[in-house]
Scaffold this motif. Sequence first.
Motif, PDB file in Angstrom:
ATOM      1  N   GLU A  60      44.895  32.004  70.833  1.00 36.32           N
ATOM      2  CA  GLU A  60      45.904  30.987  72.131  1.00 36.32           C
ATOM      3  C   GLU A  60      45.482  30.266  73.418  1.00 36.32           C
ATOM      4  O   GLU A  60      46.036  28.683  73.783  1.00 36.32           O
ATOM      5  CB  GLU A  60      47.205  32.281  72.460  1.00 36.32           C
ATOM      6  CG  GLU A  60      48.614  31.141  72.765  1.00 36.32           C
ATOM      7  CD  GLU A  60      49.963  31.944  72.897  1.00 36.32           C
ATOM      8  OE1 GLU A  60      50.309  31.662  73.595  1.00 36.32           O
ATOM      9  OE2 GLU A  60      49.903  33.001  72.912  1.00 36.32           O
ATOM     10  N   ASP A  67      41.261  45.013  75.908  1.00 36.84           N
ATOM     11  CA  ASP A  67      42.532  44.792  76.843  1.00 36.84           C
ATOM     12  C   ASP A  67      41.547  44.195  78.251  1.00 36.84           C
ATOM     13  O   ASP A  67      41.108  44.776  78.671  1.00 36.84           O
ATOM     14  CB  ASP A  67      43.828  46.048  76.749  1.00 36.84           C
ATOM     15  CG  ASP A  67      44.391  45.702  77.762  1.00 36.84           C
ATOM     16  OD1 ASP A  67      44.986  44.304  78.668  1.00 36.84           O
ATOM     17  OD2 ASP A  67      45.064  46.614  78.180  1.00 36.84           O
ATOM     18  N   MET A  90      47.796  37.442  79.563  1.00 34.59           N
ATOM     19  CA  MET A  90      46.427  37.876  78.636  1.00 34.59           C
ATOM     20  C   MET A  90      45.809  39.297  78.330  1.00 34.59           C
ATOM     21  O   MET A  90      45.707  40.167  79.608  1.00 34.59           O
ATOM     22  CB  MET A  90      45.426  37.030  78.795  1.00 34.59           C
ATOM     23  CG  MET A  90      45.836  35.349  79.035  1.00 34.59           C
ATOM     24  SD  MET A  90      44.966  34.207  79.835  1.00 34.59           S
ATOM     25  CE  MET A  90      45.167  32.673  79.864  1.00 34.59           C
ATOM     26  N   ARG A  91      45.471  39.374  77.259  1.00 40.68           N
ATOM     27  CA  ARG A  91      45.463  40.588  76.808  1.00 40.68           C
ATOM     28  C   ARG A  91      43.815  41.042  76.122  1.00 40.68           C
ATOM     29  O   ARG A  91      42.405  41.244  76.803  1.00 40.68           O
ATOM     30  CB  ARG A  91      46.031  41.289  76.096  1.00 40.68           C
ATOM     31  CG  ARG A  91      47.840  41.830  76.755  1.00 40.68           C
ATOM     32  CD  ARG A  91      47.502  42.803  77.486  1.00 40.68           C
ATOM     33  NE  ARG A  91      48.515  43.351  78.475  1.00 40.68           N
ATOM     34  CZ  ARG A  91      48.933  43.859  79.670  1.00 40.68           C
ATOM     35  NH1 ARG A  91      48.042  44.774  79.799  1.00 40.68           N
ATOM     36  NH2 ARG A  91      49.725  44.497  79.588  1.00 40.68           N
ATOM     37  N   THR A  92      43.856  40.421  74.961  1.00 39.66           N
ATOM     38  CA  THR A  92      42.345  40.367  74.249  1.00 39.66           C
ATOM     39  C   THR A  92      41.549  39.222  75.023  1.00 39.66           C
ATOM     40  O   THR A  92      42.169  38.201  75.382  1.00 39.66           O
ATOM     41  CB  THR A  92      43.010  39.646  72.723  1.00 39.66           C
ATOM     42  OG1 THR A  92      43.598  38.862  72.564  1.00 39.66           O
ATOM     43  CG2 THR A  92      43.285  41.243  72.092  1.00 39.66           C
ATOM     44  N   THR A 148      41.189  33.112  75.177  1.00 38.90           N
ATOM     45  CA  THR A 148      42.118  34.830  74.740  1.00 38.90           C
ATOM     46  C   THR A 148      42.964  34.699  74.061  1.00 38.90           C
ATOM     47  O   THR A 148      43.663  33.464  73.684  1.00 38.90           O
ATOM     48  CB  THR A 148      42.363  35.279  76.220  1.00 38.90           C
ATOM     49  OG1 THR A 148      42.931  33.495  77.332  1.00 38.90           O
ATOM     50  CG2 THR A 148      41.134  35.320  77.742  1.00 38.90           C
ATOM     51  N   GLN A 149      43.848  36.286  74.234  1.00 38.53           N
ATOM     52  CA  GLN A 149      45.277  36.170  73.116  1.00 38.53           C
ATOM     53  C   GLN A 149      44.810  35.565  72.091  1.00 38.53           C
ATOM     54  O   GLN A 149      45.633  34.787  71.721  1.00 38.53           O
ATOM     55  CB  GLN A 149      46.062  35.440  74.208  1.00 38.53           C
ATOM     56  CG  GLN A 149      47.628  36.119  74.040  1.00 38.53           C
ATOM     57  CD  GLN A 149      47.289  37.576  74.824  1.00 38.53           C
ATOM     58  OE1 GLN A 149      46.508  37.815  75.552  1.00 38.53           O
ATOM     59  NE2 GLN A 149      48.819  38.143  74.545  1.00 38.53           N
ATOM     60  N   ARG A 204      45.791  35.640  68.026  1.00 39.14           N
ATOM     61  CA  ARG A 204      47.173  34.523  67.955  1.00 39.14           C
ATOM     62  C   ARG A 204      47.762  36.124  66.729  1.00 39.14           C
ATOM     63  O   ARG A 204      46.881  36.431  66.100  1.00 39.14           O
ATOM     64  CB  ARG A 204      47.253  33.740  66.949  1.00 39.14           C
ATOM     65  CG  ARG A 204      47.175  32.712  67.917  1.00 39.14           C
ATOM     66  CD  ARG A 204      47.546  31.233  67.803  1.00 39.14           C
ATOM     67  NE  ARG A 204      46.947  29.896  67.668  1.00 39.14           N
ATOM     68  CZ  ARG A 204      47.899  29.633  68.635  1.00 39.14           C
ATOM     69  NH1 ARG A 204      49.652  30.030  68.973  1.00 39.14           N
ATOM     70  NH2 ARG A 204      47.654  28.716  69.528  1.00 39.14           N
ATOM     71  N   GLY A 239      48.761  38.944  68.055  1.00 35.66           N
ATOM     72  CA  GLY A 239      48.828  40.092  68.338  1.00 35.66           C
ATOM     73  C   GLY A 239      47.845  40.981  68.121  1.00 35.66           C
ATOM     74  O   GLY A 239      46.541  42.088  68.390  1.00 35.66           O
TER      75      GLY A 239
END
Length: 577
Positions: free
Chosen positions: A74, A127, A144-146, A165-166, A168, A170
């Motif tokens: 994303e 994460d 933002m996680r991934t 990051t993030q 799509r 999840g």
Amino acid sequence: MSLEHEDRSAQSDDPAEAVPRRGWPAEGAPATGLAVPERVRRLLDAVMNLGSGLELPRVLREIVEAAAGLTEAEYGALGIVGDGRRLAEFLPVGMSDELIAQLGPPPCGHGILGELIRRPEPLRLADLTRHPSSHGFPENHPMMRTFLGVPVRVQDEVFGNLYLTQKRGGREFDEEDEAVLATLATAAGIAIEHARMYHESRRRERWLEALNEITRSILAGSDPRDVLRLIARRAHEVADADLVSVLLPADDGRHLRVEVADGDDAALVEGSVVPAGRSLAGLAARTGAPVVSRDVAADPRAHPLGAADRGRPVVAVPLPIDADACGALRLSRSAGGPRFDETETRLISGFAGQAALALELGKRRAESEELALLHDRDRIARDMHDLVVQRLFATVMALQGTAGMTDPAKIGARVSRAVDDLDTTIEVIRSTIFALRIDGSFDGGASLRRRMPETVRMAAQSLGFSPALRIEGPVDFSVDAELAEHILAVTAEALSNVARHACASRADIVLSAPADGNALILVVTDDGKGTAAAGGSGGLANMRSRAGLCGGTLSVESPLSSAGGTRIVWQVPLPDD
């Protein structure tokens, strides 16, 4: 995308849970949504598109967009690594311009982003908030996680890092994403290298264009201050600087003075001085090497040009004036702007060196022109003395001789002769004045109007008197170099015959280009014994031969009167335009 701010609320107390293994996703992560053939096709398309671009900013943005699209991220960004292991530039995608503005200054390489700067190898996190280097997010920043990051190398140099990051849906970034991104980073390095080479060639071209304009201005005889102002203006335009100053040594020898400036606050800076021993410009002038500073306010070597100059990145390069003096060309950008890199500094130094050389050539040219002017004045003085003053003196003596005369006929004849001499002298003066308007012949040498008096002056030494010379019409514009040499030779030969054979007391030379422009006529008249005295002289044969070479004629008339005298008429056609 900024991951540098302190925010520990999202961190776990379990270190093992907080630090995923480098390069591995968390267990149970779902597979990517793109089929392998489709991803390969899109990767090849992205590589081909990168190879077709030459404008560096466009290539960099296309790299980030392609990386985000291929990995279904994303958000993405390209961080360009500068000196000091910091991010010099940060190019994000996936955020609106309004959101980017709300987040404030771009990151400079702390936190997760700094991990790849410190250890340039791929980094994949399930994460990112659980990583020890995570500093959280600033206000208004999207969550933002991934995370997936890979370095971008240009040859053996780490140019920057790709950050994604993030993912799509999840999902987490997987090994396939990492392999695709690493492949894209390799292609990106090649595309960046090509774009940088093109960008540098374009910059060199712009500097050369600027230098050519300066050289033309100098050769056109522009005022030195106008040339300095042109140097500042063109450097301002080509280097994307905010302020450019040209500093020259002050009269006291201990300071440099801003002679001209161009750009922001130029009016405030012009005329100010900086110490030659404690300033970037002084250091460049003293050492003959460029000096670069990221921040004038924090550099102990620097001396800011006013309050507005503080915090600016600056480069100063030497600007040699002559063998004993050296100034400086100083360029600065607004506070927080990009520093001047090595390539820019090299180009600016070369520009300043060539500009200094052009200034030196202009100075030497001006000195040469001044010397030519002095020589010209000396020539005019000799012409006036040899061709005018002496004739006037002789006329005065002739008129004074009438005081003891009683015969009206003799007095009238002498006065008439004096009037004729004065008319001839006036024509000589007019010819000299006209010669002042001629800068030189078309081939860059001395004009015929200037060379003829020299020929006549040399003959006067043998004659014992100064002949009268008149030049009528646009002679210099009608005669080419070859014909001019013939005219000078014929004039010298005719006067030599007068000196050797005629026993004359006066001689007149008239060189004219009639208004119809069809022929050039040289007439040499004397009051001597006539052509019989010359006998079979080779001089007349030489003059006739030269006339034949030019398609003209030579005629000799003698005697002109019962008292004798000879008139030689050498006439040749003028070449068509």
